[in-house]
Motif scaffolding. Sequence first.
Motif, PDB file in Angstrom:
ATOM      1  N   GLU A   1       1.010  -1.224   0.212  1.00 40.66           N
ATOM      2  CA  GLU A   1       0.027  -0.027  -0.093  1.00 40.66           C
ATOM      3  C   GLU A   1       0.687   1.248  -0.222  1.00 40.66           C
ATOM      4  O   GLU A   1       1.911   1.632   0.788  1.00 40.66           O
ATOM      5  CB  GLU A   1      -1.207  -0.109   1.198  1.00 40.66           C
ATOM      6  CG  GLU A   1      -2.020  -1.099   0.767  1.00 40.66           C
ATOM      7  CD  GLU A   1      -2.383  -1.153   2.672  1.00 40.66           C
ATOM      8  OE1 GLU A   1      -3.675  -0.393   2.196  1.00 40.66           O
ATOM      9  OE2 GLU A   1      -3.099  -1.499   2.953  1.00 40.66           O
ATOM     10  N   GLN A   2       0.185   2.005  -1.075  1.00 44.49           N
ATOM     11  CA  GLN A   2       1.340   3.568  -0.973  1.00 44.49           C
ATOM     12  C   GLN A   2       1.233   4.563  -0.252  1.00 44.49           C
ATOM     13  O   GLN A   2      -0.679   4.822   0.251  1.00 44.49           O
ATOM     14  CB  GLN A   2       1.691   4.052  -2.484  1.00 44.49           C
ATOM     15  CG  GLN A   2       2.227   4.656  -3.039  1.00 44.49           C
ATOM     16  CD  GLN A   2       2.909   4.987  -4.591  1.00 44.49           C
ATOM     17  OE1 GLN A   2       2.267   3.847  -5.271  1.00 44.49           O
ATOM     18  NE2 GLN A   2       3.861   6.206  -4.969  1.00 44.49           N
ATOM     19  N   HIS A   3       2.138   5.479   0.118  1.00 47.24           N
ATOM     20  CA  HIS A   3       1.627   6.388   0.676  1.00 47.24           C
ATOM     21  C   HIS A   3       2.860   7.550   0.532  1.00 47.24           C
ATOM     22  O   HIS A   3       4.017   7.327   1.433  1.00 47.24           O
ATOM     23  CB  HIS A   3       1.560   6.395   2.042  1.00 47.24           C
ATOM     24  CG  HIS A   3       0.986   7.616   3.401  1.00 47.24           C
ATOM     25  ND1 HIS A   3       0.313   8.686   2.631  1.00 47.24           N
ATOM     26  CD2 HIS A   3       1.871   8.837   4.225  1.00 47.24           C
ATOM     27  CE1 HIS A   3      -0.321   9.636   4.108  1.00 47.24           C
ATOM     28  NE2 HIS A   3       1.332   9.038   3.812  1.00 47.24           N
ATOM     29  N   GLY A   4       2.454   8.647  -0.201  1.00 49.43           N
ATOM     30  CA  GLY A   4       3.226   9.466  -0.270  1.00 49.43           C
ATOM     31  C   GLY A   4       4.773   8.844  -1.300  1.00 49.43           C
ATOM     32  O   GLY A   4       3.384   7.565  -2.516  1.00 49.43           O
ATOM     33  N   THR A   5       5.866   8.664  -1.419  1.00 46.62           N
ATOM     34  CA  THR A   5       6.769   8.410  -1.860  1.00 46.62           C
ATOM     35  C   THR A   5       7.123   6.653  -1.358  1.00 46.62           C
ATOM     36  O   THR A   5       8.486   5.813  -1.595  1.00 46.62           O
ATOM     37  CB  THR A   5       8.006   8.690  -2.089  1.00 46.62           C
ATOM     38  OG1 THR A   5       8.371   8.743  -0.876  1.00 46.62           O
ATOM     39  CG2 THR A   5       7.285  10.232  -3.145  1.00 46.62           C
ATOM     40  N   GLN A   6       6.442   5.959  -0.543  1.00 47.79           N
ATOM     41  CA  GLN A   6       6.757   4.579   0.486  1.00 47.79           C
ATOM     42  C   GLN A   6       5.452   3.640  -0.300  1.00 47.79           C
ATOM     43  O   GLN A   6       4.639   4.673  -0.439  1.00 47.79           O
ATOM     44  CB  GLN A   6       6.899   5.361   1.796  1.00 47.79           C
ATOM     45  CG  GLN A   6       8.195   6.302   2.589  1.00 47.79           C
ATOM     46  CD  GLN A   6       9.103   5.976   1.866  1.00 47.79           C
ATOM     47  OE1 GLN A   6      10.063   6.275   0.811  1.00 47.79           O
ATOM     48  NE2 GLN A   6       9.830   4.557   2.729  1.00 47.79           N
ATOM     49  N   CYS A   7       6.305   2.382  -0.102  1.00 47.77           N
ATOM     50  CA  CYS A   7       5.593   1.412   0.125  1.00 47.77           C
ATOM     51  C   CYS A   7       5.470   0.433   1.892  1.00 47.77           C
ATOM     52  O   CYS A   7       6.392   0.559   1.972  1.00 47.77           O
ATOM     53  CB  CYS A   7       5.648   0.534  -0.739  1.00 47.77           C
ATOM     54  SG  CYS A   7       5.658   1.390  -2.431  1.00 47.77           S
TER      55      CYS A   7
ATOM     56  N   GLY B   1      12.483  -6.834  -0.080  1.00 41.96           N
ATOM     57  CA  GLY B   1      13.475  -5.446  -0.099  1.00 41.96           C
ATOM     58  C   GLY B   1      13.270  -4.845   0.597  1.00 41.96           C
ATOM     59  O   GLY B   1      13.634  -3.335   0.644  1.00 41.96           O
ATOM     60  N   GLY B   2      12.253  -5.284   1.225  1.00 40.46           N
ATOM     61  CA  GLY B   2      12.257  -3.726   2.754  1.00 40.46           C
ATOM     62  C   GLY B   2      13.209  -3.392   3.921  1.00 40.46           C
ATOM     63  O   GLY B   2      13.382  -4.580   4.347  1.00 40.46           O
ATOM     64  N   ASP B   3      12.345  -2.744   5.368  1.00 38.70           N
ATOM     65  CA  ASP B   3      12.904  -3.472   6.776  1.00 38.70           C
ATOM     66  C   ASP B   3      11.732  -2.990   7.225  1.00 38.70           C
ATOM     67  O   ASP B   3      10.383  -2.219   6.582  1.00 38.70           O
ATOM     68  CB  ASP B   3      13.665  -2.516   6.511  1.00 38.70           C
ATOM     69  CG  ASP B   3      14.673  -2.897   8.261  1.00 38.70           C
ATOM     70  OD1 ASP B   3      13.978  -4.306   8.577  1.00 38.70           O
ATOM     71  OD2 ASP B   3      15.777  -2.753   7.608  1.00 38.70           O
ATOM     72  N   LEU B   4      11.542  -3.404   8.714  1.00 37.20           N
ATOM     73  CA  LEU B   4      10.508  -2.544   9.852  1.00 37.20           C
ATOM     74  C   LEU B   4      10.157  -1.466   9.070  1.00 37.20           C
ATOM     75  O   LEU B   4      11.171  -0.331   9.176  1.00 37.20           O
ATOM     76  CB  LEU B   4      10.585  -3.182  10.942  1.00 37.20           C
ATOM     77  CG  LEU B   4      10.434  -4.573  11.340  1.00 37.20           C
ATOM     78  CD1 LEU B   4      10.864  -4.429  12.573  1.00 37.20           C
ATOM     79  CD2 LEU B   4       9.122  -5.254  11.174  1.00 37.20           C
ATOM     80  N   VAL B   5       9.014  -0.936   9.524  1.00 36.64           N
ATOM     81  CA  VAL B   5       8.855   0.576   9.425  1.00 36.64           C
ATOM     82  C   VAL B   5       9.435   1.261  10.136  1.00 36.64           C
ATOM     83  O   VAL B   5       9.590   0.955  11.352  1.00 36.64           O
ATOM     84  CB  VAL B   5       7.139   1.074   9.265  1.00 36.64           C
ATOM     85  CG1 VAL B   5       6.523   0.718  10.877  1.00 36.64           C
ATOM     86  CG2 VAL B   5       6.543   2.087   8.193  1.00 36.64           C
TER      87      VAL B   5
ATOM     88  N   LYS C   1       9.117  -0.197   2.039  1.00 35.33           N
ATOM     89  CA  LYS C   1      10.801  -0.111   1.343  1.00 35.33           C
ATOM     90  C   LYS C   1       9.835   1.653   0.642  1.00 35.33           C
ATOM     91  O   LYS C   1       9.356   1.791   0.258  1.00 35.33           O
ATOM     92  CB  LYS C   1      10.847  -0.886   0.394  1.00 35.33           C
ATOM     93  CG  LYS C   1       9.216  -1.456   0.283  1.00 35.33           C
ATOM     94  CD  LYS C   1      10.341  -2.196  -1.245  1.00 35.33           C
ATOM     95  CE  LYS C   1       9.331  -3.361  -2.885  1.00 35.33           C
ATOM     96  NZ  LYS C   1       9.454  -3.934  -2.889  1.00 35.33           N
ATOM     97  N   PRO C   2      11.324   1.998  -0.108  1.00 31.74           N
ATOM     98  CA  PRO C   2      10.291   3.379  -1.210  1.00 31.74           C
ATOM     99  C   PRO C   2       9.767   2.936  -2.470  1.00 31.74           C
ATOM    100  O   PRO C   2      10.248   1.923  -2.581  1.00 31.74           O
ATOM    101  CB  PRO C   2      11.537   3.642  -1.394  1.00 31.74           C
ATOM    102  CG  PRO C   2      12.877   3.444  -0.580  1.00 31.74           C
ATOM    103  CD  PRO C   2      12.281   1.816  -0.267  1.00 31.74           C
ATOM    104  N   ALA C   3       9.064   3.674  -2.553  1.00 30.97           N
ATOM    105  CA  ALA C   3       8.337   3.265  -4.281  1.00 30.97           C
ATOM    106  C   ALA C   3       9.531   3.111  -5.300  1.00 30.97           C
ATOM    107  O   ALA C   3      10.178   3.862  -5.661  1.00 30.97           O
ATOM    108  CB  ALA C   3       6.954   4.422  -4.730  1.00 30.97           C
ATOM    109  N   GLU C   4       9.211   2.415  -6.385  1.00 24.38           N
ATOM    110  CA  GLU C   4       9.994   2.797  -7.637  1.00 24.38           C
ATOM    111  C   GLU C   4       9.854   2.531  -8.466  1.00 24.38           C
ATOM    112  O   GLU C   4       8.611   1.955  -8.748  1.00 24.38           O
ATOM    113  CB  GLU C   4      11.434   0.878  -7.223  1.00 24.38           C
ATOM    114  CG  GLU C   4      11.846   0.917  -6.203  1.00 24.38           C
ATOM    115  CD  GLU C   4      12.530  -0.146  -5.370  1.00 24.38           C
ATOM    116  OE1 GLU C   4      12.294  -0.998  -6.801  1.00 24.38           O
ATOM    117  OE2 GLU C   4      13.371  -0.396  -4.922  1.00 24.38           O
TER     118      GLU C   4
END
Length: 290
Positions: A145-151, A172-176, A278-281
């Motif tokens: 789920e996207q919010h701004g530039t983050q997923c 591909g990410g980490d804990l928020v 993780k960042p949106a790509e």
Amino acid sequence: MSEADGIVYSDVKFTRPKRNTSGTASSEAEPTYSEVRILKTQSSTELPGSQQHPVSNGGSKVTPERVVIVVLSALLVAAVIALGFTYSKNIQTMERPQNLSAVNKNLTAERLREVKSFNTVQQTCPQPPVVKENDSCPKCEYGWEQHGTQCYYFFTNNLTWNESRDECRQKGGDLVQIDSREEQTFLELKLREKMNFDEDKFWIGLTDSEKEGTWLWVDGSPLKESLTFWSGKEPDNWTERDPDGEDCVRMGEKARAHDLKCWFDQSCKVPHRSICEKPAETGHFTLQCV
């Protein structure tokens, strides 16, 4: 008929010699009258030039003229009935296309409402968008789920803090890591939808396992004191359940009204659900539109 009814009377004039006083007959004749009975031999005698009217016998006399009038009247009534029936059929024939047109309009309007309702459902459940070549707009993979530039990915499996972090890294990410009040608000509202009960909380990427009281995010950056959302007297490092204390942070509040202060320290060994980030790509993969 009586004898009296068959007798008529008529005046007949006779002349007789007029006597003079000398006893000699005069040449002048003196008229005299006498009644004469004449017997009628017929019930009536028609006089020449007279008109005889038919005697009514108490009923209507049927003549050819009356028969023609009755027949013509019957034909006229039949013609009027036939014209009325034909007119009624024509009216029904003219109204039928109008009724069909109204039915078609109703069906068209109903179909439009169904399509609109279907589109509304489609909007509430968005499908993955088609990625165009050289699309520079950052987006999230399907399931995120996207919010701004983050997923953000909300794990439903109950795992320890370390196990949850490993799962996030595999994706591909980490804990928020929460860096703003706006981000805290977004996550708090999302968890209200996903939590089943008050203790159904989610791990975030904050810990003081390296040094008690020094809270660090998973990227090694320190927690800003001006940007904390501890609930009540938290953190309290309660050691009754785990002698090592409570060195990891979970968040979420199901029962209370909207309250951003919903961070709780907890033993890192207790299984909970978790939030990955993780960042949106940009890229050629299946994306999730939020």
